[in-house]
Design a protein around this motif. Structure first.
Motif, PDB file in Angstrom:
ATOM      1  N   ASP A 170       0.828  -1.211   0.000  1.00  0.00           N
ATOM      2  CA  ASP A 170       0.000   0.000   0.000  1.00  0.00           C
ATOM      3  C   ASP A 170       0.863   1.261   0.000  1.00  0.00           C
ATOM      4  N   THR A 171       1.871   1.313  -0.861  1.00  0.00           N
ATOM      5  CA  THR A 171       2.737   2.485  -0.931  1.00  0.00           C
ATOM      6  C   THR A 171       2.378   3.316  -2.153  1.00  0.00           C
ATOM      7  N   ALA A 172       2.882   4.547  -2.148  1.00  0.00           N
ATOM      8  CA  ALA A 172       2.619   5.439  -3.284  1.00  0.00           C
ATOM      9  C   ALA A 172       3.357   4.928  -4.509  1.00  0.00           C
ATOM     10  N   GLY A 173       2.766   5.162  -5.670  1.00  0.00           N
ATOM     11  CA  GLY A 173       3.410   4.744  -6.903  1.00  0.00           C
ATOM     12  C   GLY A 173       2.398   4.559  -8.007  1.00  0.00           C
ATOM     13  N   PRO A 174       2.841   3.979  -9.114  1.00  0.00           N
ATOM     14  CA  PRO A 174       1.931   3.797 -10.236  1.00  0.00           C
ATOM     15  C   PRO A 174       0.846   2.781  -9.932  1.00  0.00           C
ATOM     16  N   VAL A 226       6.489  12.904 -19.584  1.00  0.00           N
ATOM     17  CA  VAL A 226       5.908  11.562 -19.540  1.00  0.00           C
ATOM     18  C   VAL A 226       5.761  11.156 -18.071  1.00  0.00           C
ATOM     19  N   THR A 227       4.537  10.897 -17.646  1.00  0.00           N
ATOM     20  CA  THR A 227       4.259  10.476 -16.267  1.00  0.00           C
ATOM     21  C   THR A 227       3.228   9.358 -16.279  1.00  0.00           C
ATOM     22  N   TRP A 228       2.933   8.838 -15.082  1.00  0.00           N
ATOM     23  CA  TRP A 228       1.907   7.815 -14.944  1.00  0.00           C
ATOM     24  C   TRP A 228       0.532   8.453 -15.062  1.00  0.00           C
ATOM     25  N   ALA A 229      -0.372   7.796 -15.756  1.00  0.00           N
ATOM     26  CA  ALA A 229      -1.744   8.293 -15.864  1.00  0.00           C
ATOM     27  C   ALA A 229      -2.509   8.045 -14.569  1.00  0.00           C
ATOM     28  N   PHE A 230      -2.228   6.927 -13.900  1.00  0.00           N
ATOM     29  CA  PHE A 230      -2.895   6.576 -12.644  1.00  0.00           C
ATOM     30  C   PHE A 230      -1.831   6.319 -11.591  1.00  0.00           C
ATOM     31  N   SER A 231      -2.007   6.931 -10.438  1.00  0.00           N
ATOM     32  CA  SER A 231      -1.064   6.680  -9.354  1.00  0.00           C
ATOM     33  C   SER A 231      -1.832   6.454  -8.067  1.00  0.00           C
ATOM     34  N   ARG A 232      -1.219   5.701  -7.189  1.00  0.00           N
ATOM     35  CA  ARG A 232      -1.832   5.325  -5.920  1.00  0.00           C
ATOM     36  C   ARG A 232      -1.201   6.183  -4.829  1.00  0.00           C
ATOM     37  N   THR A 233      -2.025   6.656  -3.899  1.00  0.00           N
ATOM     38  CA  THR A 233      -1.513   7.395  -2.757  1.00  0.00           C
ATOM     39  C   THR A 233      -1.473   6.462  -1.554  1.00  0.00           C
ATOM     40  N   PRO A 234      -0.515   6.629  -0.658  1.00  0.00           N
ATOM     41  CA  PRO A 234      -0.417   5.704   0.473  1.00  0.00           C
ATOM     42  C   PRO A 234      -1.603   5.858   1.431  1.00  0.00           C
ATOM     43  N   GLY A 235      -2.045   4.733   1.955  1.00  0.00           N
ATOM     44  CA  GLY A 235      -3.101   4.733   2.952  1.00  0.00           C
ATOM     45  C   GLY A 235      -4.511   4.880   2.420  1.00  0.00           C
ATOM     46  N   LYS A 236      -4.680   4.968   1.136  1.00  0.00           N
ATOM     47  CA  LYS A 236      -6.016   5.140   0.563  1.00  0.00           C
ATOM     48  C   LYS A 236      -6.608   3.766   0.284  1.00  0.00           C
ATOM     49  N   THR A 237      -7.619   3.398   1.049  1.00  0.00           N
ATOM     50  CA  THR A 237      -8.281   2.113   0.845  1.00  0.00           C
ATOM     51  C   THR A 237      -9.771   2.338   0.723  1.00  0.00           C
TER      52      THR A 237
END
Length: 151
Positions: free
Chosen positions: A55-59, A139-150
């Motif tokens: 559950d870490t930040a990243g793509p 050039v970047t990720w279109a979707f990224s995950r933020t930490p702790g978001k469930t």
């Protein structure tokens, strides 16, 4: 005295009794806020995507692959120009270039999808900040995950 007579109920005939019984058994509730256990949300669960890794930040992977968001694309660039430049880093599953209806040129951004994370990461590392038709692209990720978001 006339007012009291007004509020007195007249004897009901058989049809009125049946109609009154039907009306009393029906309870219509429309809109939000009613605690109705028969709603579709409380009946079952929804399909969910499996989350890759911790559950870490990243793509964040999309349904079919890893999608890159390319900005700063020159308006006179063609889909083939983008395909040639990005296909050096892996097989492109999908490439979307939105066109301006009035001019027919690219709006300045594109979405490029790769099958694997490794190919997409290589494209970001090598092409972010490079020039394309004399204009720098990002050039970047279109979707990224933020930490702790469930959910």
């Amino acid at each position: 005295m006339a007012d009291r007579d007004f509020y007195k109920q007249e004897p009901m005939d058989e049809e009125d009794v049946v109609l009154d019984r039907i009306k009393s058994s029906v309870s219509k509730r429309k809109g939000r806020g009613f605690d109705d256990s028969t709603s579709s949300r409380s009946r079952g669960s929804y399909d969910q995507m499996e989350v890759d890794g911790d559950d870490t930040a990243g793509p964040q992977r999309s349904v079919e692959g890893w999608i890159l968001f390319v900005t700063g694309v020159h308006e006179e660039a063609q889909e083939d120009d983008l395909h040639d430049k990005f296909s050096e880093y892996g097989e492109i599953k999908n490439l979307q270039c939105n066109l301006d209806r009035r001019t027919g040129f690219i709006k300045g951004y594109a979405l490029i999808e790769y099958e694997t994370l490794r190919e997409a990461q290589a494209a970001i590392d090598k092409l972010n900040g490079t020039d394309m038709l004399g204009q720098p692209i990002s050039v970047t990720w279109a979707f990224s995950r933020t930490p702790g978001k469930t959910r």
